[in-house]
Design a protein around this motif. Structure first.
Motif, short mmCIF file in Angstrom:
data_model
loop_
_atom_site.label_atom_id
_atom_site.label_comp_id
_atom_site.label_asym_id
_atom_site.label_seq_id
_atom_site.Cartn_x
_atom_site.Cartn_y
_atom_site.Cartn_z
N ALA A 130 0.84 -1.20 0.00
CA ALA A 130 0.00 0.00 0.00
C ALA A 130 0.88 1.25 0.00
O ALA A 130 0.60 2.24 -0.70
N GLN A 131 1.95 1.20 0.79
CA GLN A 131 2.90 2.31 0.84
C GLN A 131 3.55 2.53 -0.53
O GLN A 131 3.69 3.65 -1.00
N ARG A 132 3.93 1.43 -1.16
CA ARG A 132 4.57 1.53 -2.47
C ARG A 132 3.60 2.08 -3.52
O ARG A 132 3.97 2.90 -4.35
N GLU A 133 2.35 1.61 -3.47
CA GLU A 133 1.36 2.08 -4.44
C GLU A 133 1.12 3.59 -4.31
O GLU A 133 1.01 4.31 -5.30
N LYS A 134 1.08 4.05 -3.06
CA LYS A 134 0.90 5.48 -2.82
C LYS A 134 2.07 6.27 -3.40
O LYS A 134 1.88 7.32 -4.03
N ALA A 135 3.28 5.76 -3.20
CA ALA A 135 4.48 6.43 -3.74
C ALA A 135 4.46 6.42 -5.26
O ALA A 135 4.83 7.41 -5.91
N VAL A 142 3.99 13.69 -10.21
CA VAL A 142 5.17 14.54 -10.30
C VAL A 142 5.77 14.46 -11.71
O VAL A 142 6.23 15.46 -12.27
N THR A 143 5.75 13.28 -12.29
CA THR A 143 6.30 13.10 -13.63
C THR A 143 5.51 13.90 -14.66
O THR A 143 6.08 14.45 -15.61
N ASP A 166 13.80 21.92 -10.02
CA ASP A 166 14.72 21.25 -9.09
C ASP A 166 13.95 20.47 -8.03
O ASP A 166 14.32 19.35 -7.67
N ASN A 167 12.86 21.09 -7.56
CA ASN A 167 12.02 20.42 -6.55
C ASN A 167 11.37 19.15 -7.11
O ASN A 167 11.23 18.14 -6.41
N ILE A 168 10.99 19.23 -8.38
CA ILE A 168 10.39 18.07 -9.03
C ILE A 168 11.38 16.91 -9.06
O ILE A 168 11.04 15.76 -8.74
N GLU A 169 12.62 17.19 -9.44
CA GLU A 169 13.64 16.14 -9.52
C GLU A 169 13.90 15.53 -8.14
O GLU A 169 14.03 14.31 -7.99
N THR A 170 13.94 16.40 -7.11
CA THR A 170 14.16 15.93 -5.74
C THR A 170 13.01 15.04 -5.29
O THR A 170 13.21 13.98 -4.67
N THR A 171 11.79 15.47 -5.61
CA THR A 171 10.60 14.71 -5.22
C THR A 171 10.56 13.36 -5.93
O THR A 171 10.22 12.33 -5.33
N MET A 172 10.93 13.36 -7.22
CA MET A 172 10.96 12.10 -7.97
C MET A 172 11.97 11.12 -7.37
O MET A 172 11.70 9.93 -7.24
N ASP A 173 13.13 11.65 -6.98
CA ASP A 173 14.14 10.81 -6.34
C ASP A 173 13.61 10.21 -5.05
O ASP A 173 13.84 9.03 -4.75
N PHE A 174 12.87 11.03 -4.29
CA PHE A 174 12.33 10.58 -3.00
C PHE A 174 11.33 9.42 -3.20
O PHE A 174 11.42 8.38 -2.53
N TYR A 175 10.38 9.61 -4.12
CA TYR A 175 9.37 8.58 -4.31
C TYR A 175 9.93 7.32 -4.98
O TYR A 175 9.50 6.21 -4.70
N THR A 176 10.92 7.51 -5.87
CA THR A 176 11.57 6.35 -6.47
C THR A 176 12.28 5.53 -5.40
O THR A 176 12.22 4.29 -5.38
N LYS A 177 12.94 6.23 -4.47
CA LYS A 177 13.62 5.54 -3.36
C LYS A 177 12.60 4.84 -2.46
O LYS A 177 12.84 3.73 -1.96
N THR A 178 11.44 5.48 -2.25
CA THR A 178 10.39 4.86 -1.43
C THR A 178 9.93 3.54 -2.03
O THR A 178 9.75 2.55 -1.32
#
Length: 231
Positions: A130-135, A142-143, A166-178
């Motif tokens: 569920a956590q992964r699906e949300k991410a 974001v994409t 820049d914020n978009i790229e940071t956010t994408m990195d965060f959710y990809t890592k999640t």
């Protein structure tokens, strides 16, 4: 050793997904489907095993007609509707029907072997999925924002737009890592002595899903052909 593959996520981002994680998702789905089947047929696991073994014997012998087999298949198997309907319409072979029955029997038999520890692991995995699906959903949003911003040349962006990018790229990195972390956490949960049981469940459900998908496609193609003939 955990095998790893790369899959394209919903946002077009490559994420590492271990084959164990993918298989365990099949396992979770098998548990949910099995629970629904048990409630629908109002029978316990032992009764399901008896019914499936009876069907296996019927399909391995020559003492019943095709119509009789289909009638029993509909009443006793607990198989997916697509498989049963395709069998009734003669769109899949008896060999595939037997494969589905075998996979279903594995699922039901192995469910009896699940320990309290296995069930606890399943609950944790459900939460991680569920956590992964949300991410993944957030990553997709974001994409889309990034795609809009990419229509603007970097040199034409103002300071606010560059910061937003820049914020978009940071956010994408965060959710990809999640997503990646969730997959790893699932791997960590299912490795060990109980892994064999889980994989057997996963493989059986994967077989059923594959047969169900094929049956659904055959049904859809048959429906299209019927429309063409009628026209």
């Amino acid at each position: 050793k955990v095998l790893v593959s790369t899959l394209m996520g919903p946002a077009g981002v490559l994420v590492l997904v271990s084959l164990a994680t993918t298989a365990y998702e099949f396992f979770v789905r098998s548990q949910q489907k099995a629970k629904e089947a048990t409630e629908d047929f109002n029978v316990d696991l032992e009764a399901q095993i008896i019914n499936l073994e009876r069907l296996q014997a019927i399909y391995s012998g020559n003492n019943t007609t095709t119509q009789e087999r289909i009638k029993l298949l509909k009443a006793l198997s607990g198989l997916e509707d697509d498989i049963v309907e395709a069998a009734e319409k003669g769109l899949i072979s008896e060999e595939d029907i037997v494969k589905a029955l075998n996979a279903r029997l594995v699922l039901v038999n192995k469910q009896k072997e699940l320990s309290d520890e296995d069930k606890k692991i399943q609950e944790e995995v459900v939460a991680l999925l569920a956590q992964r699906e949300k991410a993944e959903n957030q990553l997709e949003k974001v994409t889309k924002n990034r795609a809009k911003m990419e229509k603007i040349a970097i040199e034409d962006m103002n300071t606010g737009e560059k910061k937003f990018m820049d914020n978009i790229e940071t956010t994408m990195d965060f959710y990809t890592k999640t997503v990646t972390d969730a997959n790893k956490a699932i791997d960590d949960l299912i490795t060990g002595d109980r892994n064999t049981l889980i994989m057997q469940l996963a493989e059986a459900q994967a077989e059923l899903d594959s047969l169900s998908d094929s049956a659904a496609k055959l049904l859809k193609d048959a429906e299209k052909n019927t429309v063409i003939i009628e026209n």
